[in-house]
Design an enzyme around this catalytic site. Sequence first.
Site, PDB file in Angstrom:
ATOM      1  N   HIS A  85      -2.541  -5.920  -2.921  1.00  0.00           N
ATOM      2  CA  HIS A  85      -3.959  -5.718  -2.781  1.00  0.00           C
ATOM      3  C   HIS A  85      -4.593  -5.104  -2.580  1.00  0.00           C
ATOM      4  CE1 HIS A  85      -6.430  -4.515   0.742  1.00  0.00           C
ATOM      5  NE2 HIS A  85      -6.098  -3.200   0.419  1.00  0.00           N
ATOM      6  N   ASP A 164      -3.227  -0.501  13.725  1.00  0.00           N
ATOM      7  CA  ASP A 164      -4.523  -0.374  13.096  1.00  0.00           C
ATOM      8  C   ASP A 164      -5.828  -0.782  13.149  1.00  0.00           C
ATOM      9  OD1 ASP A 164      -5.125   0.793   9.649  1.00  0.00           O
ATOM     10  OD2 ASP A 164      -5.729  -1.963   9.882  1.00  0.00           O
ATOM     11  N   ARG A 171     -12.460   4.497  13.048  1.00  0.00           N
ATOM     12  CA  ARG A 171     -12.388   5.482  12.048  1.00  0.00           C
ATOM     13  C   ARG A 171     -14.176   4.642  11.177  1.00  0.00           C
ATOM     14  NH1 ARG A 171      -8.493   2.989   8.465  1.00  0.00           N
ATOM     15  NH2 ARG A 171      -9.656   4.308   6.736  1.00  0.00           N
ATOM     16  N   SER A 186      -3.221   2.839   6.256  1.00  0.00           N
ATOM     17  CA  SER A 186      -3.729   1.609   7.374  1.00  0.00           C
ATOM     18  C   SER A 186      -3.745   0.282   6.350  1.00  0.00           C
ATOM     19  CB  SER A 186      -5.376   1.884   7.174  1.00  0.00           C
ATOM     20  OG  SER A 186      -6.237   0.031   7.963  1.00  0.00           O
ATOM     21  N   LYS A 190      -0.052  -2.553   6.911  1.00  0.00           N
ATOM     22  CA  LYS A 190       0.156  -3.925   7.015  1.00  0.00           C
ATOM     23  C   LYS A 190       1.139  -4.675   6.053  1.00  0.00           C
ATOM     24  CE  LYS A 190      -4.505  -3.276   7.000  1.00  0.00           C
ATOM     25  NZ  LYS A 190      -5.985  -3.179   7.333  1.00  0.00           N
TER      26      LYS A 190
END
Length: 427
Positions: A85, A164, A171, A186, A190
């Site tokens: 990620h 999320d 947010r 967040s 995931k």
Amino acid sequence: MSGFAAVDVIRTKRDGGELSTAQVEWVIDAYTRGDVAEEQMSALLMAILLNGLSPAELSAWTGAMIASGVRMDLSGVGRPTVDKHSTGGVGDKISLPLAPLVAACGAAVPQLSGRGLGHTGGTLDKMESIRGWRATLSPDEMHRQLAGIGAVICAASADLAPADRKLYALRDVTATVESIPMISASIMSKKIAEGTSALVLDVKTGTGAFMKSFDESLELARTMVGLGAAAGVRTSALITDMSTPLGRAVGNAVEVAESIEVLAGGGPADVVELTVALAREMVELVGLSVDPAEVLTSGKAMDTWRAMVAAQGGDPDAPLPTPKHVETVTAEADGVVAAVDALPVGVAAWRLGAGRERREHDVQAAAGVLCLVSPGDTVRAGQPLFELHTDTPEKFAVAHTELAAAVTLAPVGTVVEPRRLVLETVR
């Protein structure tokens, strides 16, 4: 789960207290179901932004977000699973060559990706430049592709950490995005929910990154690595420079083309360097004894890329979209390129149509910017610095404005220090 009131949870956090695991689980569940009002969760998010979360609170928060949806089981794909990620940057097409490369090394890479917003591009937007390619796969399709090919790049399903999705949108409109605990929860909710056994994080730092300072990036990396370890997912992070765009291409189709160059054994040196560095970290985490640099040279990663694209309906031989209009930005004087600032380059590509201002907006596949110079290059007055691509020529003016100060020139003869791409590894 009952016995709590939203106002009491808000008051506890507002006054600097610590929420119990039961309170956290209740408020996430109730908000996801619609029993906690948007204004109440907004107040709680602001209290968290100002007062932070303890490690116990953050662990409970992340766990509750995971529990709001399904947790995928990838144990039957027949290969060790590992994902990557990135926190997002400019020209950050690394997922495209990386997923097939690590798959060609023997792992399974469930690359669940997102779309771009603002100056940071989205992997799915880039992949959709390929004719016929589809982002949405069923869990069965994803599982079969991982077992057979070893790599998939696709959209996350709506039932993966749905809390999320609601919290992220809230947010965004309540000025609470910058909370490191919320960013960590967040991302990690995931990634943990997707069922991978190992995860490598590419945490960007610098002008083109969300986290501008190294210290903030280091805190974010350490927080996410801790959450992964606590959840039983082997996790490490590379903190990487995002002061300068990655590679030459910034946009959608242009980044796909550059990724294919890398898979073919070419491409910009920095893109190759980061792709191989992340691949080495990924294969090491899952215990594979193979050198990704050798696999990249062998051509196996290109074979995996073609199979991956075709499995999702794409034509790997189809020509990529080209822009209807092209302009250049030229140097105003002689000099040595001391810096190319990633942020204005990313913003220019976005303004040309490569990105979106709101999630529901479309992007132009052919829009983007080609960086024609790099730090250390000597340029002459009138020499092209950037090539601008768009289908809507009225967007050129704002892109030119954004790029006016993107390149810093030093006197001819100045020696520019080579860029350090990987700044630190957190394990």
